[in-house]
Design an enzyme around this catalytic site. Structure first.
Site, PDB file in Angstrom:
ATOM      1  CG  ASP A   8      -0.171   0.193   2.459  1.00  0.00           C
ATOM      2  OD1 ASP A   8       0.948   0.141   2.764  1.00  0.00           O
ATOM      3  OD2 ASP A   8      -1.129   0.256   3.540  1.00  0.00           O
ATOM      4  CB  CYS A  45       1.169  -2.346   4.629  1.00  0.00           C
ATOM      5  SG  CYS A  45       0.890  -3.094   6.242  1.00  0.00           S
ATOM      6  N   GLY A  46       2.376  -0.063   6.141  1.00  0.00           N
ATOM      7  CA  GLY A  46       2.944   0.920   7.226  1.00  0.00           C
ATOM      8  C   GLY A  46       3.075  -0.013   8.294  1.00  0.00           C
ATOM      9  CB  THR A  47       1.131  -1.505  10.975  1.00  0.00           C
ATOM     10  OG1 THR A  47       0.125  -1.923  10.146  1.00  0.00           O
ATOM     11  CG2 THR A  47       0.900  -0.077  11.117  1.00  0.00           C
ATOM     12  N   GLY A  48       2.082  -3.695   8.856  1.00  0.00           N
ATOM     13  CA  GLY A  48       2.115  -4.991   8.466  1.00  0.00           C
ATOM     14  C   GLY A  48       0.908  -5.674   8.925  1.00  0.00           C
ATOM     15  CB  ILE A  49      -1.586  -4.959  11.682  1.00  0.00           C
ATOM     16  CG1 ILE A  49      -0.379  -5.018  12.630  1.00  0.00           C
ATOM     17  CG2 ILE A  49      -2.826  -5.423  12.019  1.00  0.00           C
ATOM     18  CD1 ILE A  49      -0.828  -3.930  13.750  1.00  0.00           C
ATOM     19  N   GLY A  50      -2.689  -4.865   8.603  1.00  0.00           N
ATOM     20  CA  GLY A  50      -3.714  -5.006   7.763  1.00  0.00           C
ATOM     21  C   GLY A  50      -3.324  -5.457   6.496  1.00  0.00           C
TER      22      GLY A  50
END
Length: 85
Positions: free
Chosen positions: A11, A67-72
Site C-alpha cells: 500500500d 504496508c505501514g504496520t504489516g497488520i492490515g
C-alpha cells in the site's frame, strides 16, 4: 510462468520499502512480479488479494507484502485459503 517467481505488493505506506526490495532482488537476479501500488493512496486489501491470488493460481511461489504496520496486509492475506502471513 516459472513457479520460482516472487510476488510483491504494497500500500502507500510500504511503497518505499517495496521499491528498495525490488532493487535488491533485481541486483541478485531474482524474478518477481510487482502487483502495485505505485505510491498513490490505495486500499491495502486490493493489493493483498492480488498477491494472494497469484500464489493460489501457481503464478508465484511466495510473496512479500509491504504496508505501514504489516497488520492490515497480514489480515487481508490470511483470509485466503492456504495463505499464512
Amino acid at each position: 510462468m516459472s513457479n520460482k517467481v516472487l510476488a510483491l505488493a504494497c500500500d502507500h505506506g510500504g511503497y518505499e520499502l517495496k521499491e528498495a526490495a525490488k532493487k535488491h532482488l533485481t541486483e541478485r537476479g531474482i524474478e518477481f512480479i510487482d502487483f502495485g501500488c505505485n505510491g498513490e493512496s490505495v486500499n491495502y486489501p486490493d493489493y493483498a488479494h492480488k498477491l494472494c491470488e497469484s500464489i493460489q493460481k501457481g503464478e508465484c511461489y511466495r510473496g512479500i507484502l509491504f504496508c505501514g504496520t504489516g497488520i492490515g496486509m497480514s489480515m487481508a492475506a490470511n483470509k485466503h485459503a492456504g495463505i499464512r502471513a
